[in-house]
Design an enzyme around this catalytic site. Sequence first.
Site, PDB file in Angstrom:
ATOM      1  N   TYR A  19       0.786  -1.240  -0.057  1.00 29.35           N
ATOM      2  CA  TYR A  19      -0.043  -0.046   0.029  1.00 29.35           C
ATOM      3  C   TYR A  19       0.917   1.126  -0.149  1.00 29.35           C
ATOM      4  O   TYR A  19       0.760   2.060  -0.794  1.00 29.35           O
ATOM      5  CB  TYR A  19      -0.909  -0.131   1.281  1.00 29.35           C
ATOM      6  CG  TYR A  19      -2.014   0.973   1.276  1.00 29.35           C
ATOM      7  CD1 TYR A  19      -3.301   1.117   0.852  1.00 29.35           C
ATOM      8  CD2 TYR A  19      -1.447   2.299   1.968  1.00 29.35           C
ATOM      9  CE1 TYR A  19      -3.955   2.104   0.924  1.00 29.35           C
ATOM     10  CE2 TYR A  19      -2.231   3.473   2.062  1.00 29.35           C
ATOM     11  CZ  TYR A  19      -3.681   3.261   1.775  1.00 29.35           C
ATOM     12  OH  TYR A  19      -4.509   4.496   1.500  1.00 29.35           O
ATOM     13  N   HIS A  23       1.588   4.227  -2.870  1.00 26.47           N
ATOM     14  CA  HIS A  23       1.172   5.264  -2.835  1.00 26.47           C
ATOM     15  C   HIS A  23       2.428   6.330  -2.918  1.00 26.47           C
ATOM     16  O   HIS A  23       2.638   7.542  -3.381  1.00 26.47           O
ATOM     17  CB  HIS A  23       0.846   5.723  -1.483  1.00 26.47           C
ATOM     18  CG  HIS A  23      -0.600   5.660  -1.306  1.00 26.47           C
ATOM     19  ND1 HIS A  23      -1.318   4.445  -1.165  1.00 26.47           N
ATOM     20  CD2 HIS A  23      -1.754   6.618  -1.492  1.00 26.47           C
ATOM     21  CE1 HIS A  23      -2.485   4.470  -1.104  1.00 26.47           C
ATOM     22  NE2 HIS A  23      -2.987   5.887  -1.578  1.00 26.47           N
ATOM     23  N   TRP A  77      -7.692   3.928 -10.154  1.00 26.42           N
ATOM     24  CA  TRP A  77      -6.906   3.790  -8.891  1.00 26.42           C
ATOM     25  C   TRP A  77      -7.601   2.806  -8.041  1.00 26.42           C
ATOM     26  O   TRP A  77      -7.013   2.038  -7.396  1.00 26.42           O
ATOM     27  CB  TRP A  77      -6.600   5.196  -8.308  1.00 26.42           C
ATOM     28  CG  TRP A  77      -5.955   5.072  -7.168  1.00 26.42           C
ATOM     29  CD1 TRP A  77      -6.111   5.125  -5.821  1.00 26.42           C
ATOM     30  CD2 TRP A  77      -4.557   5.031  -6.981  1.00 26.42           C
ATOM     31  NE1 TRP A  77      -5.088   5.405  -4.888  1.00 26.42           N
ATOM     32  CE2 TRP A  77      -3.997   5.045  -5.523  1.00 26.42           C
ATOM     33  CE3 TRP A  77      -3.344   4.821  -7.862  1.00 26.42           C
ATOM     34  CZ2 TRP A  77      -2.773   4.779  -5.108  1.00 26.42           C
ATOM     35  CZ3 TRP A  77      -2.120   4.676  -7.578  1.00 26.42           C
ATOM     36  CH2 TRP A  77      -1.719   4.747  -6.118  1.00 26.42           C
ATOM     37  N   TRP A  78      -8.869   3.072  -7.752  1.00 23.79           N
ATOM     38  CA  TRP A  78      -9.553   2.137  -6.979  1.00 23.79           C
ATOM     39  C   TRP A  78      -9.364   0.767  -7.234  1.00 23.79           C
ATOM     40  O   TRP A  78      -9.122  -0.290  -6.234  1.00 23.79           O
ATOM     41  CB  TRP A  78     -11.112   2.549  -6.693  1.00 23.79           C
ATOM     42  CG  TRP A  78     -11.165   3.752  -5.826  1.00 23.79           C
ATOM     43  CD1 TRP A  78     -10.395   4.392  -5.244  1.00 23.79           C
ATOM     44  CD2 TRP A  78     -12.749   4.379  -6.124  1.00 23.79           C
ATOM     45  NE1 TRP A  78     -11.141   5.386  -4.938  1.00 23.79           N
ATOM     46  CE2 TRP A  78     -12.576   5.526  -5.225  1.00 23.79           C
ATOM     47  CE3 TRP A  78     -13.643   3.952  -6.574  1.00 23.79           C
ATOM     48  CZ2 TRP A  78     -13.621   6.339  -5.118  1.00 23.79           C
ATOM     49  CZ3 TRP A  78     -14.984   4.990  -6.306  1.00 23.79           C
ATOM     50  CH2 TRP A  78     -14.969   5.999  -5.498  1.00 23.79           C
TER      51      TRP A  78
END
Length: 105
Positions: A19, A23, A77-78
């Site tokens: 994650y 990012h 993105w989701w």
Amino acid sequence: MTHRIVNSLVVPAAHLDEYRRRHDLLWPEIRAGITAQGGRNFSIFAAPELDRVITYVEVEDLGRWHAGAADEATRRWWRHMAEVMPTHPDHSPLAVPLPEVFHQD
């Protein structure tokens, strides 16, 4: 008026490194979208012992901010992030809004 939006999202501790890595490589169109939607001071904090991350963003116009959920880049993105965190059927993150109980400038 500045609105401070805080959400708790489910991110299993086992996926936190990925994650974070994703990012660190946040797509330019997502960065631009946050700005275009009026978002500033966007931060994400990890609580791995709770399998959560906490998001924080400041906005002036809530309608403008929430309209970003319809953006195709946001939806892509989701889908990308759904590989490392549970989501709703539309791939939006499982997020719980956290109401503010105290603030001091």
